[in-house]
Design an enzyme around this catalytic site. Structure first.
Site, PDB file in Angstrom:
ATOM      1  N   ASP A 194       0.850  -1.194   0.000  1.00 14.49           N
ATOM      2  CA  ASP A 194       0.000   0.000   0.000  1.00 14.49           C
ATOM      3  C   ASP A 194       0.881   1.238   0.000  1.00 14.49           C
ATOM      4  OD1 ASP A 194      -2.265  -1.510   0.201  1.00 14.49           O
ATOM      5  OD2 ASP A 194      -2.877  -0.790   2.184  1.00 14.49           O
ATOM      6  N   LYS A 196      -8.125   0.524  -5.042  1.00 18.79           N
ATOM      7  CA  LYS A 196      -9.307  -0.064  -4.413  1.00 18.79           C
ATOM      8  C   LYS A 196     -10.591   0.631  -4.853  1.00 18.79           C
ATOM      9  CE  LYS A 196      -6.983  -1.261  -0.026  1.00 18.79           C
ATOM     10  NZ  LYS A 196      -6.892  -2.708  -0.112  1.00 18.79           N
ATOM     11  N   SER A 235      -0.669  -1.386   6.137  1.00 18.34           N
ATOM     12  CA  SER A 235      -0.173  -0.354   7.034  1.00 18.34           C
ATOM     13  C   SER A 235       1.202  -0.698   7.604  1.00 18.34           C
ATOM     14  CB  SER A 235      -1.188  -0.185   8.165  1.00 18.34           C
ATOM     15  OG  SER A 235      -2.500  -0.192   7.636  1.00 18.34           O
ATOM     16  N   ARG A 257      -6.198 -20.522   7.182  1.00 13.99           N
ATOM     17  CA  ARG A 257      -6.397 -21.891   7.678  1.00 13.99           C
ATOM     18  C   ARG A 257      -7.789 -22.400   7.325  1.00 13.99           C
ATOM     19  NH1 ARG A 257      -2.605 -24.409  10.602  1.00 13.99           N
ATOM     20  NH2 ARG A 257      -1.098 -23.217  11.831  1.00 13.99           N
ATOM     21  N   GLY A 299      -5.335  -2.975   8.821  1.00 16.89           N
ATOM     22  CA  GLY A 299      -5.017  -1.788   9.599  1.00 16.89           C
ATOM     23  C   GLY A 299      -4.722  -2.054  11.055  1.00 16.89           C
TER      24      GLY A 299
END
Lengths: 317, 201
Positions: free
Chosen positions: A32, A89, A244, A173, A161
């Protein structure tokens, strides 16, 4: 062939090209970035792609408000800056934002739960676009519903975030477990499995035969350290998204990579180390060396401490 | 000597679609071996019989090559062994890279321009004639580079709009498209055959 198969078939030309780009991104890190300088750092560190956005998830979470598609001006600047693919996005269901992103020449569109959803019932019909889409999923049924709508790549949702990898692990998983479960079912049991998964039978059958998704399966949502990246790769992720984790200092404060050389160095060290860890995910010696290079980690927020209504992963279905 | 009817072929596995190449090599009767560091070119102390440089992001691969003398080790290997490079791999082995300029191994006498056909929306699948037997070949181009110039020692096996897309120079085979993403295995078979011939010499 595309005409014979129809545009929505997995073997169609359009979808093969979309999945083809996802194949090229395997084994790499998608980062990002919020400005041109961060995009440069990401490319220089060895990112395979950058995700252009105005606020990373940690800031969206801290600041609140409606989170929307990034400004086209920013996206264009980043496209002009780097030679690697650029993603951006769009809000869940917001096909007009996606149309704009395709027009800008974005290489991959993330229909993302990190932004505020625009439609409470429908995701974007991704077959209607030439640009490939990536979508988040928490389980196999959700992944297959997105693939049915035309997604060319799936990523775990995790909890964006936070810098807490726990939900990315849980989702990976879950998806892997459900895929394994399908491989031992008989043909007649697959119809009921499709009903339980709330996913198209044809896709369920494909997963049962191959033991994996028909599109690349990446991981996102809380990956903040080289060890986190290696963990997700060992659990079956084919590439890593870092939101982030690279450019944030505190939860809502990014490192100042434009004016503070020490903070820039910190971002560079994190970015490089995560790239190395993603390639050498099975080599503890390389992972130790990469982890040692890092000079700081985002503070983070324990996912377990977040109230249910504040979770991003429950957006979309 | 070991039985060499099953050649061991490395696949550079820093990043990209190396798994697709490994599968294609297996289908063509070779034993693939992933190469992540320079030492992997000589597993068990014996050099691999050939090497595939896959598609992916050439800038990312280059970052890894620039560590621990991997660049020089790989250059030496590519100068002396059969090599098959696709897309990003073709960028890595070129003599010169443009748009933007970046470092390369310089073992293929060609000038390669990155992202020369545009962005992902310009990616395409074409059918084109090649010098390989068996009729037109499907070619999957993903954010493909363009071979802008080739030297006199380079044989052009296929073209797109006049530019070379599949070339051979001695033991080196390079494509700007992705044969590993098609069902047709003729290009991989041609490479495996060249590797077996090089072993027998």
């Amino acid at each position: 062939m595309a005409e014979i198969n129809g545009n929505k078939a997995l073997g169609s030309t359009g979808l093969r090209l979309k999945i083809g780009l996802a194949e090229m991104l395997k084994g790499g890190v998608i980062m990002d970035v919020m400005n041109v300088e961060q995009a440069r750092i990401a490319e220089e560190a060895g990112a395979t792609s950058v995700m252009a956005l105005e606020r990373v998830p940690a800031m969206i979470r801290a600041e609140g408000g409606v989170a929307r598609m990034a400004n086209p001006k920013l996206i264009k600047q980043i496209i002009e800056t780097v030679s690697i693919p650029v993603m951006a996005k769009a809000r869940i269901g917001h096909f007009a934002e996606a149309q704009i992103l395709q027009e800008l020449g974005v290489d991959f569109i993330d229909e993302s739960e990190v932004l505020t959803p625009a439609d409470e019932a429908h995701h974007i019909d991704k077959h209607a676009f030439t640009t490939p889409f990536v979508c988040g999923a928490r389980n196999l049924g959700e992944a297959l519903r997105r693939i049915a709508e035309g997604a060319a790549m799936i990523r775990t949702k995790g909890e964006a975030g936070t810098g807490d990898v726990v939900h990315a692990v849980k989702h990976m998983r879950q998806i892997v477990k459900e895929m394994k479960g399908l491989t031992v079912l008989s043909d007649q049991e697959l119809y009921a499995a499709a009903k339980d998964l709330q996913a198209p039978y044809e896709l369920v059958r494909m997963v049962a035969q191959s033991g994996k998704l028909p599109v690349p399966n990446f991981s996102a949502g809380g990956i903040a350290t080289p060890a986190d990246a290696a963990l997700m790769m060992q659990l079956g992720a084919e590439a890593i998204f870092v939101g982030s984790g690279i450019f944030m200092k505190e939860r809502a404060t990014p490192l100042d990579v434009e004016h503070d050389s020490k903070e820039r160095e910190e971002a560079v060290s994190r970015a490089k180390a995560i790239v190395i860890a993603t390639t050498h995910y099975n080599d503890p010696k390389a992972l130790a060396a990469a982890s040692e290079q890092v000079t700081g980690t985002m503070k983070g927020l324990a996912a377990a401490a977040i109230e249910e209504s504040q979770l991003l992963q429950t957006r979309g279905w | 000597m070991n039985d060499r009817s099953w050649p061991r072929i490395g696949v550079l596995a820093i990043q990209g679609d190396y798994a697709a190449h490994a599968d294609a090599l297996t289908e063509c009767g070779a034993i693939p071996s992933l190469v992540k560091i320079g030492e992997d070119l000589r597993p068990d102390g014996r050099s691999l019989d050939g090497l595939v440089l896959p598609g992916g992001e050439s800038t990312t691969m280059l970052k890894f090559l620039e560590k621990h003398q991997f660049f020089d080790v790989l250059k030496d290997y590519c100068e002396t062994h059969p090599v098959f490079a696709t897309c990003a791999g073709a960028i890595l082995i070129a003599r010169e890279v443009r748009h933007p300029a970046q470092r390369s191994l310089g073992v293929l006498d060609a000038v390669v321009e990155r992202n020369a056909y545009g962005r992902q929306i310009d990616s395409t699948i074409l059918q084109a004639e090649t010098s390989l037997p068996g009729g037109p070949l499907e070619m999957v181009f993903i954010r493909a580079p363009r071979i802008a110039e080739v030297g006199p020692g380079v044989e052009v096996l296929a073209r797109r709009e006049g530019s070379a897309v599949l070339v051979r120079q001695g033991k080196i085979l390079a494509a700007t498209f992705h044969p590993e993403l098609s069902v047709d295995r003729r290009v991989h078979k041609a490479f495996v055959k060249a590797v077996i011939e090089a072993i027998r010499k």
